[in-house]
Enzyme design. Sequence first.
Site, PDB file in Angstrom:
ATOM      1  N   ARG A 361       0.820  -1.208   0.000  1.00 25.94           N
ATOM      2  CA  ARG A 361       0.000   0.000   0.000  1.00 25.94           C
ATOM      3  C   ARG A 361       0.860   1.267   0.000  1.00 25.94           C
ATOM      4  O   ARG A 361       0.469   2.285  -0.583  1.00 25.94           O
ATOM      5  CB  ARG A 361      -0.938  -0.026   1.213  1.00 25.94           C
ATOM      6  CG  ARG A 361      -2.063  -1.058   1.081  1.00 25.94           C
ATOM      7  CD  ARG A 361      -2.686  -1.379   2.438  1.00 25.94           C
ATOM      8  NE  ARG A 361      -3.875  -2.214   2.339  1.00 25.94           N
ATOM      9  CZ  ARG A 361      -3.860  -3.540   2.220  1.00 25.94           C
ATOM     10  NH1 ARG A 361      -2.694  -4.182   2.153  1.00 25.94           N
ATOM     11  NH2 ARG A 361      -4.993  -4.217   2.152  1.00 25.94           N
ATOM     12  N   ARG A 457      -6.270 -18.528  -8.315  1.00 28.87           N
ATOM     13  CA  ARG A 457      -7.039 -17.932  -7.230  1.00 28.87           C
ATOM     14  C   ARG A 457      -8.205 -17.107  -7.756  1.00 28.87           C
ATOM     15  O   ARG A 457      -8.118 -16.500  -8.817  1.00 28.87           O
ATOM     16  CB  ARG A 457      -6.119 -17.092  -6.338  1.00 28.87           C
ATOM     17  CG  ARG A 457      -5.030 -17.934  -5.687  1.00 28.87           C
ATOM     18  CD  ARG A 457      -4.078 -17.112  -4.866  1.00 28.87           C
ATOM     19  NE  ARG A 457      -4.725 -16.500  -3.710  1.00 28.87           N
ATOM     20  CZ  ARG A 457      -4.116 -15.697  -2.860  1.00 28.87           C
ATOM     21  NH1 ARG A 457      -2.833 -15.398  -3.048  1.00 28.87           N
ATOM     22  NH2 ARG A 457      -4.754 -15.186  -1.841  1.00 28.87           N
ATOM     23  N   GLN A 504      -8.760  -7.405   1.207  1.00 26.69           N
ATOM     24  CA  GLN A 504      -8.357  -7.150  -0.168  1.00 26.69           C
ATOM     25  C   GLN A 504      -9.519  -6.623  -0.990  1.00 26.69           C
ATOM     26  O   GLN A 504      -9.365  -5.683  -1.780  1.00 26.69           O
ATOM     27  CB  GLN A 504      -7.796  -8.433  -0.790  1.00 26.69           C
ATOM     28  CG  GLN A 504      -6.504  -8.903  -0.146  1.00 26.69           C
ATOM     29  CD  GLN A 504      -6.030 -10.224  -0.705  1.00 26.69           C
ATOM     30  OE1 GLN A 504      -6.666 -10.807  -1.584  1.00 26.69           O
ATOM     31  NE2 GLN A 504      -4.897 -10.708  -0.203  1.00 26.69           N
ATOM     32  N   ASP A 650      -4.638 -15.252   8.128  1.00 30.37           N
ATOM     33  CA  ASP A 650      -3.379 -15.668   7.506  1.00 30.37           C
ATOM     34  C   ASP A 650      -2.471 -16.432   8.458  1.00 30.37           C
ATOM     35  O   ASP A 650      -1.503 -17.070   8.012  1.00 30.37           O
ATOM     36  CB  ASP A 650      -2.616 -14.448   6.978  1.00 30.37           C
ATOM     37  CG  ASP A 650      -3.223 -13.916   5.687  1.00 30.37           C
ATOM     38  OD1 ASP A 650      -3.859 -14.699   4.962  1.00 30.37           O
ATOM     39  OD2 ASP A 650      -3.060 -12.709   5.412  1.00 30.37           O
ATOM     40  N   ARG A 681      -5.742 -24.065   2.302  1.00 33.44           N
ATOM     41  CA  ARG A 681      -4.902 -24.221   3.483  1.00 33.44           C
ATOM     42  C   ARG A 681      -5.503 -25.169   4.518  1.00 33.44           C
ATOM     43  O   ARG A 681      -4.765 -25.812   5.275  1.00 33.44           O
ATOM     44  CB  ARG A 681      -4.607 -22.854   4.103  1.00 33.44           C
ATOM     45  CG  ARG A 681      -3.564 -22.082   3.299  1.00 33.44           C
ATOM     46  CD  ARG A 681      -3.243 -20.732   3.876  1.00 33.44           C
ATOM     47  NE  ARG A 681      -2.156 -20.112   3.118  1.00 33.44           N
ATOM     48  CZ  ARG A 681      -1.900 -18.812   3.112  1.00 33.44           C
ATOM     49  NH1 ARG A 681      -2.649 -17.985   3.841  1.00 33.44           N
ATOM     50  NH2 ARG A 681      -0.902 -18.333   2.401  1.00 33.44           N
ATOM     51  N   ARG A 728       3.219 -20.268   3.579  1.00 32.39           N
ATOM     52  CA  ARG A 728       2.808 -20.402   4.980  1.00 32.39           C
ATOM     53  C   ARG A 728       2.721 -21.875   5.402  1.00 32.39           C
ATOM     54  O   ARG A 728       3.011 -22.208   6.558  1.00 32.39           O
ATOM     55  CB  ARG A 728       1.478 -19.688   5.207  1.00 32.39           C
ATOM     56  CG  ARG A 728       1.569 -18.191   4.942  1.00 32.39           C
ATOM     57  CD  ARG A 728       0.449 -17.409   5.589  1.00 32.39           C
ATOM     58  NE  ARG A 728       0.410 -16.042   5.083  1.00 32.39           N
ATOM     59  CZ  ARG A 728       1.200 -15.073   5.480  1.00 32.39           C
ATOM     60  NH1 ARG A 728       2.106 -15.303   6.414  1.00 32.39           N
ATOM     61  NH2 ARG A 728       1.090 -13.857   4.969  1.00 32.39           N
TER      62      ARG A 728
END
Length: 776
Positions: A361, A457, A504, A650, A681, A728
Amino acid sequence: MAGEVREARILIVGLGLIGGSLAAALRAAGYGAAKEAAAGDGAAKEGAAGYGAGGQGELVACDPDAGEIARGIEMGLIDRGDTRLEALVEGASLVVLAVPVMAMGGVMRELAGCLERAAPDVVVTDVGSAKAAIRRSAIAALGRMPTNLVLGHPIAGSEKSGVAAADPALYARHKVILTPEPDTDPAAIARVRRLWACCQAEVLEMAVERHDQVLARTSHLPHLLAFSLVDTLARQDERLEIFRYAAGGFRDFTRIAGSDPVMWRDIFIANRDAVLASLDDFEAGVARLRRAVESGDGDAMLATFDRASHARHYFESLLNQTSYQAEYQMQQHGKLCFRASPGGTVAGRIRVPGDKSISHRAIMLGALAEGVTEVKGFLEGEDSLATLQAFREMGVAIEGPHQGRVTVHGVGMHGLKAPAGPLYVGNAGTAMRLFAGLLAGQAFDTELTGDASLTKRPMGRVADPLRLMGARIDTAEGGRPPLHIHGGESLTGITYDMPMASAQVKSCLLLAGLYAEGETRVREPAPTRDHTERMLAGFGYAVERQGDTCWLQGGGRLSAAPIDVPSDISSATFFLVAAAITPGSDLVLEHVGINPTRVGVINILRLMGADLRLENEHEVGGEPVADLHIRHAPLEGIDIPLDQVPLAIDEFPALFIAAANATGTTRLRGAEELRVKESDRLKAMADGLAIIGVEHSLLEDGIDIVGGGRPEGANYGGGRIDSLGDHRIAMSFAIAALRAGEPIEIDDCANVATSFPGFIDLARRVGLTLEEQEAS
């Protein structure tokens, strides 16, 4: 593998550097009868070691120069040869045309007259660098494009020429681009692939037209410019002085001007249209630089130089196989594995990299602001660098990054320029979704694309509400990238109730709202990170909030402001959990962002019994930060509160590892958003937990994890985990090894660098035993 080449007879037409090196590589791999001669004299001997053994077969060559044929036989590169093609084609199963582009038409005609004498399953391929011209030659000579003709081009060469310069390693670790037609026989393609794989080359496929465009810009144009520059200087009266004092840069840039002039003349003629198009682009760029120099426009010069400098760094890392960011359309991702060994303690003081969300950002708003924005603590990971490079492509002058410092010379709300091609954002879902909103308000068309993981995605969640605002956006099947955004559309503010809690999506609509007429309102079903709202306010743009709704008016302006990026709490989470589960641990994580919309992981760990304290709390640029001090304490399984789920979305992969080491059962619900991250995930973590022996139950929107609960020693076993390219997942199982009974090996870890550069070094510094390994 070399052993896969099972051609009865390979005929190479043209025994110069390219054809001779192909013969040398085949010999070095063990192909053909004259094995002892393969280690003969000259360059053919070099590099032979290390190649695998191949099968029997005959290697023959045709060349108009009888001396080259004799030399090739003497060097052991070929079994026999002739100056006449018809004398050699009998029984050939694979014919490689390695002649100059302008000679291809004649060779094709000669081949057409005798090809019936070749093996019934003969395959023909070539090595020319102008594929459209060679395709035209084939059609003219053969009447059509035969299904057994596979056009190809090895991206390798040398300023040397002739068979005496043959190098068996010329193609090793270089790309070979095949340009098959839609009806080309797949078996023929496979055989040509095996030929080049035998030479240790990386084989890719591309359309003929795309190949010629890419090569015109990356190979043909540089050669044209090098020839021109050297010729220009050589014709000046003081040329001797110029050349005597020329520095290394002149030598490096003009080295390719020593290439074969006749060959390059033919290439420029054969690929004329693509070369002229690339030359037009180059001349336009030179004209822009000339105007900047004439007017003393330092920002314009800096924008060009900095953009070029960083693009060159990307190219260098591509050559060294350390990154997959540049030339993404032609690159295949390398595989990297982690091996994490059991045991260890976690102690010390560390500072993890800057927050990725804030780094994205800071560049975006700094570019749209009026004035110069100084950014400290910028995350120098590939995702953030992709955002930075995208703004360079749109004409923004950006200095750095250097040790986390970036200077952005803002161009104002309407100062961005159309990029020359698609904007590549790597693996960054945040960048793509935020860019969609920002670019929907521009006057020019753009295409957003990313790596293989990102293109899977969903982007409909931002494309659909943007369309309600008046944007025109095309997506691939299933609402997935690439996104084609049509510029010049008038946007109108809307009131939008988000169906999912997503920072988002909220940020995307707020950025589009900057360009919309009227008010843009976004209501979120649960709190999400508010970095965009805070930073917009920091840049002087009013954003209102009441309850679960935030809104702004379009048509305002942004004023440059300094940004100090806090350390990323998502990155800090892996070390928080590592310390929480490991007996004897005592760790301080410095300057971590503790934005109220991001502290779910802190709250959840404390509910589980973690000894976690916030020290040195203060505020930087509107964002609260603190040092996080955590010591080991026994953890208890909990029912994770629903209101904490969006605040830790997350961080759950790492929290699952905490749950696996707790006493009792940890239950998560309302986390279906985890299924549409870089991977599914929930499933990826469940599969990994199953491999190491952690009892669990997977649900559609969550998971139940039964912890081992031992105060010391192993709470589960080891095993091999597929991270699915999700950073992750990879990092979570790396810290899990601290309480494992056996090593944990984690596949497909290259993307860790996109999110957390330096993870391996920090992990080792605090006490983990973690190694990187190339995939076998």
